[in-house]
Design an enzyme around this catalytic site. Structure first.
Site, short mmCIF file in Angstrom:
data_model
loop_
_atom_site.label_atom_id
_atom_site.label_comp_id
_atom_site.label_asym_id
_atom_site.label_seq_id
_atom_site.Cartn_x
_atom_site.Cartn_y
_atom_site.Cartn_z
N PHE A 145 0.82 -1.22 0.00
CA PHE A 145 0.00 0.00 0.00
C PHE A 145 0.85 1.26 0.00
O PHE A 145 0.40 2.33 0.43
CB PHE A 145 -0.97 0.00 1.18
N GLY A 190 0.38 -8.48 -4.72
CA GLY A 190 -0.90 -9.06 -4.34
C GLY A 190 -2.02 -8.62 -5.26
O GLY A 190 -3.18 -8.98 -5.08
N THR A 191 -1.65 -7.84 -6.27
CA THR A 191 -2.66 -7.23 -7.14
C THR A 191 -3.03 -8.11 -8.33
O THR A 191 -4.08 -7.89 -8.93
CB THR A 191 -2.11 -5.90 -7.66
N ASN A 227 -8.19 -8.21 -16.37
CA ASN A 227 -8.72 -9.38 -15.68
C ASN A 227 -9.91 -8.95 -14.83
O ASN A 227 -9.76 -8.20 -13.86
CB ASN A 227 -7.63 -10.02 -14.81
N THR A 255 -9.45 -10.06 -10.88
CA THR A 255 -8.46 -9.37 -10.05
C THR A 255 -8.74 -7.86 -10.04
O THR A 255 -8.46 -7.18 -9.05
CB THR A 255 -7.01 -9.64 -10.54
N GLN A 261 -9.25 -5.53 -6.77
CA GLN A 261 -8.52 -4.29 -6.55
C GLN A 261 -9.47 -3.19 -6.09
O GLN A 261 -9.15 -2.42 -5.19
CB GLN A 261 -7.86 -3.83 -7.85
N GLY A 289 -4.12 2.25 -14.96
CA GLY A 289 -4.00 1.57 -13.67
C GLY A 289 -5.27 1.68 -12.85
O GLY A 289 -6.08 2.58 -13.05
N GLU A 340 -5.23 2.25 -7.17
CA GLU A 340 -5.49 3.31 -6.20
C GLU A 340 -6.82 4.03 -6.42
O GLU A 340 -7.30 4.74 -5.54
CB GLU A 340 -4.33 4.31 -6.23
MO1 MOS Z 1 0.96 3.12 -4.04
S1 MOS Z 1 0.96 4.43 -2.47
O1 MOS Z 1 1.73 4.05 -5.20
O2 MOS Z 1 1.60 1.66 -3.44
#
Ligand code: MOS
Length: 719
Positions: free
Chosen positions: A235, A462-463, A612, A615, A619, A683, A686
């Site tokens: 994280f 883990g992503t 995917n 996954t 996330q 991405g 986040e």
């Molecule tokens: Mo994230 S804070 O860029 O793992």
């Protein structure tokens, strides 16, 4: 494009290894002749070490040696006393924060090392300290530091426009310090073999660790190898090299045997980063119809005195809404605390809490639906950069999300909706995160037995990186996914970026695709050459096979490999790139006790192609759950009298447990992005936490009529 694997809900490549326990995390890597290292940490938050008495500790049976500032080798690139260093490495006697690493005990067993560490007596010369600040934005702003390398972001004249606006919201919002608390603690095994160092480290950035360790110990880069095959959560805190790893390397060198250091949960408060507290002023001005005339967003974050970290709370604000006048600035306030660092959606998450709460307040003042207000001020192009968005399906997110959530059932009057004796609140917010991409390399090898190996010096935090690497390889080579082997988490592999900023997929996958495509081209050429030579011999042969196994066999090759590279193209830099979403929360609040439960949550996102489905959904779950913790529970507390952490464990630092998590629905709207990269992927790691805390705070307001501007929203703030 019809895909066999891309976008599908392919099971985790590493799922079986993880649930059966065969996946080896850093602390579990078998290394012979290990010495166990346990950190000694300071019990004061500012001052000097007058003396360290290790006599009793050294007498504990099994203790081998103890590293302190008195015998720690001086490290290259670490200037003692320098104010800008980010690592504290026993280079001097100074104490900068509570739980600072001030020593490392090595013993034959973990128990002996722990016992010895507890008997070390440290004598401090304590100095006055400050570990917290109040929420008085104006007063703190006068003391705070403005980063010299950054100008205030501006367009038009926000202050003037605010004065003329018919409706104004001008409020202070705060988010507290938070700790990352990955399930897997930090762990290091440092293993020297002669001049060669192998470092097993739980990290989101093998490359960063590799480069910094090489630099600190003045080692040629090919003498250092960093390995991390599995990560139990990071994280953001594992994006950086922290001092325990450096101390383990120094200790292992000194002892001439491998050293393992695993941090206890409470040892990670202070030494391995945290999300700093933010105090933000958001001022919005609009005309009576709800058109934004001015946005002013100023943020201050707390930071350590030895390392100035900036939490970029205003990063998304200039691009988010169409508005002619804008001003945004950031400042930092130094305290006697450990160095802050990136934590999931750094800047974006706390920034979105403030801005999206303020927008809700504005909607109420204007008597406009909050979605309507956002649509009214929708930015079709980036209003700050004056660029097109590479893609932006945010409107579809609002519309589809509202439908899935049942937004039309919402009576906007606060306190007007009830369910089973609880006050019911519905709130929404916009989610957004900048889309980052960076240079990445990958190697793909195809074998005559029909299998393929894909390798990249990235890591899977883990992503699902292993999984999508296998998907992209199988898809591009046109083979069954069971034939693909994946290797990552080793700095000896082709250099790939850190796993942060949600950029791994958008950077590494195009590199893999490119490697596969060049193999496809080579195989095709070889097949055509065969056909030509066979045709010249025998015109009846019309084999057009491009099955690589046959072609390799035919050419008496065991294998063939290709390197793929990705760099963001020049032309793509003419576009503003972000992922988007709409977050919808429903809360139930006990009118007498003030207890708050998130009852339902719907997240609708636009983030380019989703590689995917399974996954990706996980996330987004993870991001929302992190956001629920941020909204309602998480807060790192330090005692103002002692400067020490009060809640440095998971009993006292509250994070959501299963019962806190409601039914969460995730939807991805279709978004085609021709500019971001060859796969059209952005991405998502986040995005899920952005806007989440605001959606919940807005729902709390809708349920109770109480606007809570200081996270976390605990029941005492409602009563
Ligand atoms: Mo994230 S804070 O860029 O793992």
């Amino acid at each position: 494009m019809k895909s066999k694997y891309l976008g599908k809900a392919v099971d985790r490549f590493d799922g079986r290894a993880k649930v059966t326990g065969s996946a080896k995390y850093t602390a579990e890597v078998p290394v012979d002749n290990l010495a166990y290292g346990v950190l000694i940490q300071s019990t004061v938050s500012k001052g000097k070490i007058k003396s360290i008495d290790t006599k009793e500790a050294k007498a504990v049976p099994g203790v081998i040696s103890i590293l302190t500032y008195e015998n720690m080798p001086k490290l290259k690139g670490q200037k003692p006393g320098a104010a800008d260093r980010s690592l504290l490495l026993l280079q001097d006697d100074l104490i900068w924060h509570d739980r600072q690493n001030i020593g490392l005990v090595m013993a034959e067993s973990l128990e002996a090392a722990q016992e010895a560490a507890n008997t070390v007596k440290v004598n401090y010369a304590q100095e006055p300290f400050a570990v917290s600040c109040n929420n008085d934005f104006a007063a703190i702003s006068k003391k705070a530091q403005s980063p010299s390398d950054r100008e205030t972001t501006k367009r038009g004249n926000a202050s003037q426009a605010l004065k003329k606006a018919a409706v104004v919201v001008d409020e202070i919002y705060t988010t507290p310090a938070e700790n990352h608390n990955p399930m897997e603690p930090f762990a290091t095994i440092a293993h020297w073999q002669g001049d060669n160092l192998t470092l097993y480290e739980s990290t989101q950035a093998i490359t960063t660790v590799h480069d910094r360790i090489s630099g600190l110990f003045d080692l040629p880069t090919d003498k250092v190898r960093v390995i991390c095959h599995f990560v139990g959560g990071g994280f953001g805190c594992k994006l950086t090299l922290w001092s325990h790893a450096v101390l383990a390397v120094a200790a292992a060198k000194q002892l001439g045997r491998p050293v393992k250091v695993v941090l206890g949960r409470s040892q990670m408060y202070g030494t391995t980063g945290h999300r700093p507290k933010t105090i933000q002023r958001v001022a919005l001005g609009a005309d009576e119809s709800g058109s934004l005339l001015a946005i002013k967003h100023d943020g201050i974050n707390t930071t350590s005195r030895f390392y100035n970290y900036t939490e970029e709370v205003t990063e998304d604000t200039p691009s988010l809404y169409a508005c002619p006048n804008l001003e945004a600035s950031i400042q930092t306030l130094g305290l006697d605390i450990g160095a802050p660092t990136w934590m999931r959606a750094p800047g974006h998450a706390p920034g979105s809490f403030a801005v999206e709460s303020a927008l809700d307040e504005l909607a109420y003042k204007l008597n406009i639906d909050p979605i309507e207000l956002r649509l009214k001020n929708y930015a079709a192009t980036d209003p700050q950069k004056d660029q097109e968005f590479s893609s932006k399906e945010l409107k579809a997110c609002y519309i589809q999300g509202a439908k899935e959530f049942g937004w039309e059932k919402r009576n906007p009057r606060p306190g007007s909706m009830k369910k089973d004796g609880y006050l019911l609140g519905m709130g929404m917010a916009t989610a957004t995160h900048a889309t980052y991409r960076t240079h990445a390399k990958a190697k793909v090898t195809i074998y005559a037995n029909g299998t393929a190996l894909v390798q990249a010096g990235t890591q899977d935090i883990g992503t699902g990186t292993y999984t999508i690497m296998s998907q992209v390889t199988a898809e591009t080579l046109g083979i069954d996914i069971s034939k693909v082997k994946v290797e990552l988490g080793d700095s000896a592999l082709p250099k790939s970026p850190f796993s942060g900023g949600s950029l791994t997929t958008a950077s590494v996958m195009p590199a893999i695709q490119s490697a596969c495509e060049s193999l496809n081209r080579k195989i095709k050429e070889m097949a055509q050459a065969e056909i030509i030579s066979e045709q010249s011999r025998n015109s009846s042969s019309t084999s057009t096979t491009n099955n690589f196994a046959e072609v390799l066999k035919h050419n008496k090759l065991d294998h063939l490999d290709a390197l793929g590279e990705y760099s963001p193209s020049k032309s793509s830099q003419n576009y503003s790139m972000h992922s988007f979403g709409a977050q919808f929360a429903e809360v139930l609040i006990d009118p007498e006790l003030g207890t708050i439960r998130v009852n339902r949550f719907v997240g609708t996102y636009a983030a380019g192609n989703i590689l995917n489905a399974k996954t990706a959904r996980s996330q987004m779950y993870g991001g929302i759950i992190y956001g629920i913790g941020m909204a309602l529970m998480e807060e790192t507390l330090q005692d103002e009298n002692t400067g020490r952490y009060i809640n440095a464990d998971l009993a006292e630092y509250h994070i959501p447990v299963h019962l806190d998590i409601p039914d969460i629905q995730i939807h991805f709207v279709e978004e085609k992005d021709p500019h971001v990269n060859s796969l059209g992927v952005k991405g998502i790691g986040e995005l899920g936490i952005t806007g989440t805390a605001a959606a919940i705070a807005n729902a709390v307001y809708h349920a109770t009529g109480k606007r809570i501007r200081n996270l976390p929203i605990t029941l005492d703030k409602l009563l």
